[in-house]
Design a protein around this motif. Structure first.
Motif, short mmCIF file in Angstrom:
data_model
loop_
_atom_site.label_atom_id
_atom_site.label_comp_id
_atom_site.label_asym_id
_atom_site.label_seq_id
_atom_site.Cartn_x
_atom_site.Cartn_y
_atom_site.Cartn_z
N GLY A 277 1.16 -1.18 0.30
CA GLY A 277 0.15 -0.16 -0.13
C GLY A 277 1.12 1.44 -0.26
O GLY A 277 0.44 2.50 -0.43
N LEU B 292 -4.79 4.78 -0.34
CA LEU B 292 -3.79 3.72 -1.48
C LEU B 292 -3.00 3.30 -0.42
O LEU B 292 -3.05 1.98 -0.54
N VAL C 242 -5.86 0.45 2.27
CA VAL C 242 -6.45 -0.38 1.87
C VAL C 242 -5.44 -1.63 1.95
O VAL C 242 -5.81 -2.64 1.79
N THR D 84 -7.34 -0.82 -6.39
CA THR D 84 -8.10 -0.22 -5.40
C THR D 84 -9.05 0.96 -5.94
O THR D 84 -8.74 1.97 -7.15
N ALA E 17 -14.02 4.06 -0.11
CA ALA E 17 -12.67 3.48 -1.05
C ALA E 17 -13.15 2.14 -0.79
O ALA E 17 -13.05 0.85 0.36
N SER F 264 -11.29 -2.35 -2.14
CA SER F 264 -10.06 -3.31 -2.99
C SER F 264 -10.32 -4.31 -3.32
O SER F 264 -11.18 -5.03 -2.56
N GLN G 195 -7.53 -8.01 -3.88
CA GLN G 195 -5.92 -8.19 -4.18
C GLN G 195 -6.00 -9.67 -4.45
O GLN G 195 -7.05 -10.09 -3.06
#
Length: 281
Positions: A45, A204, A207, A230, A270, A272, A274
């Motif tokens: 991040g 950023l 997350v 994101t 936000a 995200s 991954q």
């Protein structure tokens, strides 16, 4: 070409450690700080925030809307160079690419991470919201647990925890006392330790700043990110963020993590997803 306060470096350690210095058109020098490492690797991040700052300099719009990153090799503290390219510059949105490189001992460049991102202006968004999403159920911050409440530090080092204020919900800290829940959930309050309020760039980092859900699945060790996308939905209100991360599927040695980030005004700011490699047992 940079707009807005995103390109202004303040007194926060986060701002200093994500600073980029123009070298040539679209090329920036950076110094990856050892203060943002876990298990001796630079946090994904934090890397995303550095690349996000460089893209904010290169693109005509100030705020990240969607950022997709592929992590190619593990980054290490030290010098790095970021190369950006403007893919398209429209009236309300612009898209760019960025790659971060470091150097091997023989001087060979190694690409660490590659990003494709779309930027816009969060201040220009409408106020309309239609959503079924609700803030996560997290215990009051005074009832949650921070690094100072836990046992010995993580093996391999966790310098990043000194730069963050993380208070984990009691329901998701079983891993810290040898009793993981097995549910693949991590929830808690998050902020920067020096009190800097969150902004689109620091989200950023947010997350990917919590302990990995793999810990609550009973796994220990580094959980390297393979790909991280994101979406920044709103400029966050001042105050601590609430972060909820879940994993539903670990298979073949890989797991996904879905993160939602909420601000102090109960807005989803936000999101995200991954793909990460599960710790090797």
């Amino acid at each position: 070409m940079a707009q807005a306060a995103q390109a202004i470096i303040g007194d926060s350690e986060f701002d200093r450690d994500t600073a980029v210095t123009p070298r040539a058109a679209g090329v920036y020098d950076a110094e990856l700080s050892a203060g943002w490492t876990i298990f001796n690797a630079v946090n994904g991040g934090y890397l995303l925030a550095i690349l996000g700052r460089a893209l904010g300099e290169a693109l005509p719009h100030p705020d990240p809307f969607s950022v997709s990153a592929h992590y190619l090799t593990a980054s290490v503290p030290g010098p790095a160079v970021i190369r950006t390219q403007v893919v398209r510059a429209g009236r309300t949105l612009s898209t760019g690419e960025a790659s971060l490189f470091q150097y091997a001992e023989d001087g060979t460049e190694i690409e660490r991470i590659r990003v494709l991102a779309t930027y816009g202006d969060l201040n220009a968004l409408t106020d309309e919201v239609r959503t079924s999403a609700r803030p996560p159920a997290i215990a009051p911050i005074e009832q949650c647990f921070g690094a100072e409440d836990g046992p010995a530090p993580l093996p391999g080092g966790s310098a990043i925890t000194e730069r963050l204020s993380i208070k984990l919900d009691p329901a998701t800290v079983g891993w810290a006392v040898g009793a993981p829940s097995g549910k693949g959930e991590m929830r808690g309050w998050l902020g920067l330790a020096d009190g800097r309020d969150a902004d689109p760039l620091s989200m950023l980092l947010a997350v990917d700043a919590m302990p990995p859900t793999a810990f609550e699945l009973g796994l220990k060790g580094w959980t390297p990110t393979i790909e991280l996308t994101t979406h920044i939905r709103r400029r966050p209100a001042p105050g601590p963020l609430r972060v909820s991360i879940t994993t539903r599927n670990l298979a073949g040695g890989f797991l996904e993590e879905d993160a939602d980030v909420w601000d102090s005004a109960d807005r989803l700011v936000a999101q995200s997803r991954q793909l990460a490699r599960a710790p090797r047992v």
